[in-house]
Design a protein around this motif. Structure first.
Motif, PDB file in Angstrom:
ATOM      1  N   GLU A   1     -19.815 -29.802  82.085  1.00 19.90           N
ATOM      2  CA  GLU A   1     -20.453 -31.106  81.895  1.00 19.90           C
ATOM      3  C   GLU A   1     -21.820 -31.167  82.572  1.00 19.90           C
ATOM      4  O   GLU A   1     -22.785 -31.679  82.004  1.00 19.90           O
ATOM      5  N   GLU A   2     -21.885 -30.642  83.777  1.00 22.62           N
ATOM      6  CA  GLU A   2     -23.146 -30.694  84.515  1.00 22.62           C
ATOM      7  C   GLU A   2     -24.225 -29.856  83.850  1.00 22.62           C
ATOM      8  O   GLU A   2     -25.375 -30.289  83.715  1.00 22.62           O
TER       9      GLU A   2
ATOM     10  N   THR B   1     -12.441 -30.736  80.043  1.00 28.46           N
ATOM     11  CA  THR B   1     -13.718 -30.034  80.176  1.00 28.46           C
ATOM     12  C   THR B   1     -14.069 -29.874  81.657  1.00 28.46           C
ATOM     13  O   THR B   1     -14.119 -30.862  82.392  1.00 28.46           O
ATOM     14  N   PRO B   2     -14.289 -28.665  82.137  1.00 28.49           N
ATOM     15  CA  PRO B   2     -14.612 -28.466  83.558  1.00 28.49           C
ATOM     16  C   PRO B   2     -15.905 -29.168  83.954  1.00 28.49           C
ATOM     17  O   PRO B   2     -16.833 -29.321  83.138  1.00 28.49           O
ATOM     18  N   LYS B   3     -15.979 -29.582  85.194  1.00 27.26           N
ATOM     19  CA  LYS B   3     -17.168 -30.282  85.701  1.00 27.26           C
ATOM     20  C   LYS B   3     -18.425 -29.445  85.539  1.00 27.26           C
ATOM     21  O   LYS B   3     -19.504 -29.953  85.227  1.00 27.26           O
ATOM     22  N   TRP B   4     -18.286 -28.132  85.746  1.00 33.70           N
ATOM     23  CA  TRP B   4     -19.478 -27.287  85.681  1.00 33.70           C
ATOM     24  C   TRP B   4     -20.056 -27.259  84.270  1.00 33.70           C
ATOM     25  O   TRP B   4     -21.286 -27.194  84.098  1.00 33.70           O
TER      26      TRP B   4
ATOM     27  N   GLN C   1     -10.098 -26.227  81.301  1.00 36.17           N
ATOM     28  CA  GLN C   1     -10.213 -26.261  82.756  1.00 36.17           C
ATOM     29  C   GLN C   1      -9.358 -25.193  83.428  1.00 36.17           C
ATOM     30  O   GLN C   1      -9.646 -24.780  84.556  1.00 36.17           O
TER      31      GLN C   1
ATOM     32  N   HIS D   1     -12.156 -33.613  75.680  1.00 33.26           N
ATOM     33  CA  HIS D   1     -13.040 -34.156  76.709  1.00 33.26           C
ATOM     34  C   HIS D   1     -12.379 -34.201  78.084  1.00 33.26           C
ATOM     35  O   HIS D   1     -13.039 -33.969  79.101  1.00 33.26           O
ATOM     36  N   SER D   2     -11.078 -34.485  78.122  1.00 37.84           N
ATOM     37  CA  SER D   2     -10.402 -34.652  79.411  1.00 37.84           C
ATOM     38  C   SER D   2     -10.121 -33.345  80.138  1.00 37.84           C
ATOM     39  O   SER D   2      -9.768 -33.357  81.321  1.00 37.84           O
TER      40      SER D   2
END
Length: 371
Positions: A126-127, A121-124, A82, A118-119
Motif C-alpha cells: 500500500e505504501e 494487502t500488506p502495508k508495504w 499478507q 484489499h483486506s
C-alpha cells in the motif's frame, strides 16, 4: 472436477424453492450415528472446508474429521497476500506448500483463496503503490503470475478477486486497488492468472450476493461485461455467510440468476449464524447468548435447505462444490471478528457433530425430484 472449458447446456427447468420446501419440510432432521460415512461420500460434487493449516496438522482429532468428511480444502488466511509476501521480495511459500502436500497426500482438491483482496494487502504494498501506480500495476501482474505459476496444475481454482463491491448495493468498493488502478484491476487480475495457468478455474468471490439483489445484479453485470470482452472468468463464488433469517427464497433466486450465466457456482465460505452484525469488525449484534435444542434443529433445516437448493437449482456441470468456512464452532472466525457468541458451523466446540451436520448430510442424500 468439472473442467472450465466444458460447454454448459441451457437451463431447461429450475426447481424452485417452493418445490424444495415440499419435500424437505415433511420430516425433521434425524440424528444418525457419527460413525456414518462422511459428507464427501454422500456428495456428487466436492465438499470442502477452509482451515488454518498449522491448526489442522497439529490436531489429530481435527485432522481425522477433516479427512473423513472433505475432499476439497481452502486456506483461511495462509494463501492470502499478507502471508505469501509479507515483505518486498520475501515470498513465504511454507504454509501453501504444506497445504498442497496435505491435499495431495489425502487426495483432496486444493482451492486458492485468494489473489487480490484489499483486506489482505500488506502495508508495504500500500505504501509503495500509493506513490507509484505504474509500479503497482507491474507488481500485481508479477505477483499473480509468479504465485499462480508456482502452483500451476496443482491448485484447481482461485478466488482471483475477493469482495470488490461494497457490502451493500451495487457500487465498486473504493479500495486501495480501485483507487490506484481503477476498476480495470479486476479484469487484469483474471487475465494474468489465466496466462499463468490456463487450466485453473477462476472465480470472482463476494458476500451478501445471495440476499442483496442490487449487489448481485452489479456482480452479474460485471461478469457479462467480462464475457463480452473475453476476460477469462469461469466461476462465481457465493461466500454464503448467512443468517438464520436470510430468506431461502432470496437464496434460491440468486442462485438461479447466477447459474444462468453458465459459469461454475461455488458456495465458498458457508456458515449460518443466529445473531446478526453490521458487516464490520467487532460489529456483532448479540440477540442470543445461548443456543437451545430448538435453535439447533432449525439450523439443521437451514443447512439442509441450502444444500438442496444448490443441488436442485445449479446444473450438475456447474456445481464446483460447497465449502464450509471452518467446520467447528471452536474454530469459527465469527466470534473473534464480530465479537459475539454464535454457533455457526456443523461441529460443536468439542468436535462433536451437531444437528447441522446431519442436516447437511440429509441435504446431500435426499432425492431431487423432477431434476
Amino acid at each position: 472436477m468439472i473442467h472450465k472449458k466444458q460447454r454448459y447446456p441451457q437451463i431447461a427447468t429450475i426447481l424452485f424453492v417452493s418445490t424444495v420446501f415440499a419435500f424437505t419440510s415433511c420430516k425433521s432432521v434425524s440424528q444418525k450415528t457419527s460413525s456414518e460415512a462422511g459428507l464427501k461420500n454422500a456428495s456428487e460434487f466436492p465438499i470442502g472446508t477452509a482451515i488454518n493449516v498449522n491448526k489442522l496438522i497439529n490436531d489429530q482429532a481435527l485432522m481425522a474429521l477433516q479427512i473423513s468428511n472433505f475432499n476439497s480444502i481452502t486456506a483461511t488466511s495462509d494463501m492470502k497476500m499478507q502471508s505469501i509476501l509479507p515483505a518486498e521480495n520475501q515470498f513465504n511459500w511454507k504454509k501453501a506448500d504444506t497445504l498442497l502436500y496435505y491435499a495431495t497426500k489425502h487426495n483432496q482438491r486444493l482451492f486458492g483463496h485468494n489473489l487480490i483482496w484489499h483486506s489482505s494487502t500488506p502495508k508495504w504494498v500500500e505504501e509503495k503503490g500509493a506513490k507509484d501506480n505504474i509500479w503497482l500495476g507491474k507488481f500485481m501482474k508479477e505477483y499473480i503470475q509468479k504465485y499462480v505459476g508456482r502452483y500451476k496444475g496443482k491448485v484447481a481454482g482461485w478466488d482471483v478477486v475477493n469482495e470488490a463491491f461494497e457490502s451493500a448495493g451495487g457500487e465498486y468498493r473504493k479500495t486501495f486497488w480501485y483507487n490506484n488502478l481503477g476498476k480495470e484491476y479486476i479484469a487484469n487480475a483474471f487475465r494474468y492468472a489465466h496466462e499463468a495457468d490456463p487450466d485453473a478455474v477462476l472465480f470472482y468471490n463476494d458476500f451478501n450476493i445471495e440476499r442483496d439483489t442490487t449487489k448481485l445484479n452489479a456482480v452479474l453485470k460485471m461478469v457479462e461485461d467480462f464475457k463480452k470482452e473475453g476476460v477469462p472468468i469461469h466461476g462465481i463464488g457465493f461466500q454464503m455467510h448467512i443468517r438464520m433469517d436470510t430468506p431461502d427464497e432470496a437464496i434460491a433466486y440468486s442462485l438461479k440468476k447466477a447459474a444462468a450465466t453458465g459459469l461454475q457456482i461455488h458456495l465458498s465460505e458457508v456458515d449460518i449464524i443466529f445473531n446478526s452484525h453490521n458487516d464490520e469488525r467487532l460489529g456483532g449484534i448479540e440477540k442470543y447468548t445461548s443456543v437451545t435444542d430448538e435453535m439447533k434443529q432449525a439450523q439443521a433445516e437451514k443447512y439442509k435447505n441450502l444444500v438442496l437448493m444448490y443441488r436442485s437449482i445449479v446444473p450438475k456441470n456447474q456445481q464446483f462444490g460447497i465449502t464450509v468456512w471452518d467446520f467447528t464452532d471452536r474454530d469459527s472466525w465469527i466470534k473473534g471478528f464480530f465479537n459475539m457468541k454464535d454457533w455457526p458451523t456443523i461441529y460443536d466446540e468439542n468436535l462433536k457433530p451437531k444437528p447441522a451436520y446431519f442436516g447437511f448430510l440429509e441435504g446431500l442424500k435426499m432425492k431431487i425430484e423432477n431434476k
